[in-house]
Design an enzyme around this catalytic site. Structure first.
Site, short mmCIF file in Angstrom:
data_model
loop_
_atom_site.label_atom_id
_atom_site.label_comp_id
_atom_site.label_asym_id
_atom_site.label_seq_id
_atom_site.Cartn_x
_atom_site.Cartn_y
_atom_site.Cartn_z
CD GLU A 493 36.82 6.34 -10.78
OE1 GLU A 493 35.98 5.87 -9.99
OE2 GLU A 493 36.72 6.31 -12.01
CE LYS A 613 36.96 3.72 -6.64
NZ LYS A 613 36.07 4.13 -7.73
#
Ligand code: BGC
Length: 806
Positions: A493, A613
């Protein structure tokens, strides 16, 4: 250390939010945080109660625009129970001096216990033992038992037992600017001498919730006489109960509670149901006995015994416990998905993401009926997914990244960066890979269970509509002579756009493209497997012709996968992004899990860097065995070398911040066969994710269900080499740190018991087994029949079967 208990010594107000989340009790129908009975939402405590699928929508003005959010609603607080000695203060954990304090979650019995001795400001010493349950057998019941014993004083006490409907959704500080006032009080009334009920309704979804409660007092010799007075306010009803207590003599207080909503089946309306359900129970002890029975049945099916690491065993059981409290046999009767943060708090508003990808594998092996219920949550929302696809200019069905009540897209359009205080556009809805995950889950469930009815009635239609969607998303690149998927986001993300492009979205996310190639083939296989009649029906009702199927096949062989330096690129151009200064930022900030927020607060953007991430490309090694991945790459006209796998793993491990708790699970998995020690260390980190709140404050807002379930799956499949796809394969490979593993597995409608130690493994089939006749262990095929116990040495040479993990 008890391997069946999880708990704390001493009271610590700073840790209360975390303890509340981790001591949540639930039964799949509803759950209540482990907040103290006497507490209210006050910044330290947050007593939240949530019914599975109990959502409501509200609008808010934020950053100059009107946004609408759907929340899992915090329901009236049924816990309220407190006391005060005549002339003293209401009991308040933050105002007394604790002489002892112990809080324990009893996993086997399904109870939360607090045992404490405290001194108030007037020197009164009191022992209080509180036990609580949310019933796993009768899902509409919950209960509290208090045993209150004055130690050095006697006199009158007032007990306050109440139902409080004045609550709001206020459990996540980041959401405080958003409307959270979901409940409208409807009615609250006394019920007989010792009872009360309260009804509230959600503002927009009109979910009516009724709670009924009865509070009775007992001394050693029987019921205790007491004076009672009703306390009423709008949205609140309570009873003040006055009773005499004597030093050294215990007074038992039992508060039994029922909860029904207007969505329940087999009821007339919630109040009538709540009153009747409550009337069926007499004493806490009887409920506790039923609770222990229901949990022992679940543990029989779902426990994983792990010898050699007590902490890992204890946390693993805690993870089983929380998973089953969120998704249980009661889920089968409900229309609910997998809430990413359990029913344990308000983070992500109770929404459903792709996290079921990490949850269903474990459920497939112990409660496959629950998997079906969860897949049907998606099936029921096919209509909405078709509409979303149509509105976006695509064919088939496009499931949302975040889903709630009716399957529309619930992702927020702006989110708050707490580091900078800025509201930023949120493009996470571009994670179309959730559609591939749903298809993957359908197929894996079918493979493990061989449930052809499901495939025929629901699964095939979902696969067809998802395949159609992808076939309409791809574009043909004549220069490359390949199909491409542009303008989307992968699981990572941090990256939602190219630094030099105005519009959001990235091109050719390797994970998505490879998975889509697999999905398109499964849709074709599903149509084959359902047989001619069903195929004809589906083709007619979905208007599907042979040409479309040829197109899927063609796309599935010609999707583009970007590579650099001989390894798959996370997306096209990832390698051209700047290297991130990991060491410098760690030195500067310490915790850099959410370096996206730190960079944004500095006026920079994580989109500029090779910093992810969470696992993205590496998800492929998590979802597919070596053999499957080889075939898949081959199907796409690429080669998968052993050497490439190692380099891919190394490359991405170094560039991932693990800002999602899902990441450690995947990384541990991909290392399970390459580097057992490191894999075990990562599994241990994944086990600590919630209990140690490694992300510094996220767990109090709700557990990370995907990561919890992922650890169970890791131990179950990665350590045993379990592969239940078309034949039952096993290829155990325990890390040095472990002595042994034991578990029961449900395979195609039958139970088998599996035990593994380093030198050997045993597989036993109960009498009456009529499951598959053959199993493959370390590449050798064994006959397997009812009542048999198969013992196989583990130091035998590797056979032809490639392990499920690399
Ligand atoms: C992760 C997603 C996940 C979501 C809900 C996010 O932080 O990046 O992969 O689906 O949390 O658990």
């Amino acid at each position: 250390m008890s391997l069946w208990n999880f708990g704390y010594q001493g009271y610590d107000s700073a840790e209360e939010g975390l303890r509340e989340a981790l001591c949540t009790l639930g039964n799949g129908y509803f759950a209540t945080r482990g907040a103290a009975e006497e507490s209210a939402a006050d910044g330290v405590h947050y007593p939240g109660t949530y019914v599975a699928g109990g959502y409501n929508r509200m609008q808010t003005e934020v950053a100059g625009r009107t946004i609408e959010n759907e929340d899992l609603v915090n329901l009236p607080n049924w816990l309220c129970l407190s006391f005060r000695p005549a002339g003293g203060d209401w009991f308040n954990a933050d105002a007394v001096e604790f002489l002892t304090y112990e809080q324990t979650l009893e996993l086997r019995a399904g109870l939360l216990r607090r045992r404490m001795r405290f001194r108030d400001r007037d020197g009164r010493e009191t022992t209080l033992t509180a036990r609580r349950l949310v019933h796993m057998e009768s899902p509409h019941l919950a209960a509290i038992e208090w045993v209150l014993q004055p130690e050095n004083w006697s006199g009158q006490v007032t007990l306050r037992s109440a139902l409080d409907g004045r609550v709001t959704n206020a459990g996540v500080p980041r959401y405080h600017a958003l409307s959270g006032d979901h409940l409208v009080p409807v009615i609250s009334e006394p019920l007989g001498d010792d009872g009360m009920y309260l009804v509230a309704e959600t503002r927009q979804s009109h979910l009516r919730v009724a709670q009924a409660a009865r509070t009775r007092l007992f001394r050693t010799e029987g019921s205790a006489a007491a004076e009672r007075r009703s306390v009423r306010e709008i949205g609140y009803i309570g009873q003040d109960i006055e009773v005499d207590v004597s030093a050294g003599e215990p007074l038992t207080v039992e508060k039994l509670v029922s909860l029904h909503t207007s969505r329940d089946r087999a009821i007339s309306e919630p109040v009538l149901a709540a009153v009747e359900t409550l009337a069926e129970v007499e004493r806490f002890a009887a409920l506790a006995a039923g609770q222990a029975r229901a949990w022992s049945h679940l543990w029989d099916r779902c426990d994983i015994v792990l010898e050699g690491d007590e902490r890992a065993q204890q946390i693993l059981r805690l993870h089983v416990f929380h998973l089953l409290q969120t998704l249980s046999p009661h889920t089968v009767d409900l229309d609910v998905g997998v809430p990413a943060r359990g029913l344990h708090g308000e983070a992500y508003r109770g929404h459903v993401f792709w996290d079921e990808l990490f949850v269903l594998p474990y459920l497939n092996t112990c409660l496959p009926e629950v998997t079906v219920a969860l897949l049907r949550y998606r099936y029921r929302r096919l209509g909405s997914a078709r509409r979303m696809a149509r509105e976006a200019g695509f064919a088939g069905a496009m499931f949302p990244w975040q889903s709630g009540s009716d399957g529309r897209e619930e992702s927020q359009v702006v989110h708050l960066n707490p580091e900078s205080g800025r509201w930023l556009p949120d493009y996470t809805h571009l994670q179309r890979h959730v559609n591939a995950a749903i298809a993957y889950n359908v197929w894996r469930y079918y493979q493990v269970t061989d449930d052809r009815e499901f495939l025929s009635l629901y699964g095939a239609e979902m696969l067809v509509e998802i395949a159609r969607f992808w076939a309409s998303v791809v574009t043909w690149n004549p220069q490359r002579e390949r199909y491409e998927i542009r303008g989307i986001m992968g699981p990572d993300e941090f990256h939602d756009a190219y630094p030099d492009r105005d519009e959001p979205g990235l091109d050719n996310n390797a994970y998505t493209n490879v998975l889509v190639a697999w999905v398109l083939q499964r849709a074709l296989m599903a149509l084959d497997r359902v047989g001619a009649n069903r195929r004809r029906e589906l083709s007619e009702s979905l208007n599907l012709d042979a040409r479309e199927r040829v197109t899927w096949d063609e796309i599935s062989r010609n999707l583009f996968v970007p590579f650099h330096d001989g390894i798959p690129s996370q997306f096209e151009g990832y390698e051209r992004l700047a290297e991130f200064d990991w060491a410098g930022y760690r030195a500067r900030y310490g915790d850099i899990h959410r370096l996206d927020r730190l960079l944004e607060a500095e006026g920079d953007s994580v989109n500029r860097y090779q910093a992810s991430k969470q696992a993205d490309v590496l998800m492929l090694f998590y979802l597919f065995s070596h053999t499957e991945l080889e075939q898949l790459f081959d199907q796409l006209g690429y080669e998968l070398h052993d050497d490439m796998i190692g380099r891919t793993v190394d490359y991405y491990l170094q560039r991932t911040s693990n800002g999602s708790t899902l990441s450690h699970v995947v990384h541990s998995w991909v290392l399970a066969r390459r580097d057992r020690g490191r894999s075990w260390a990562l599994l241990k980190e994944a086990l600590e994710s919630d209990v140690a709140d490694v992300q510094g404050g996220t767990t109090p807002e709700g557990i990370h269900l995907g990561a919890m379930a992922g650890t169970l799956d890791l131990v179950q499949r990665a350590q045993t080499g379990l592969d239940m796809h078309d034949v039952l394969h096993l290829d155990p490979c325990l890390p040095e740190e472990l002595v042994g593993l034991g578990m029961r597995l449900r395979y195609r409608g039958h139970w088998v018991d599996l035990g593994v130690v380093h030198e050997r493994m045993t597989l036993s089939a109960p009498d009456g087994w009529s499951g598959p006749k053959r199993v493959v262990i370390r590449g050798h095929t064994y006959e397997f029949s009812a009542g048999q116990r198969l013992e196989v040495p583990c130091h035998s040479e590797r056979g032809g079967h490639r392990p499920a993990q690399m």
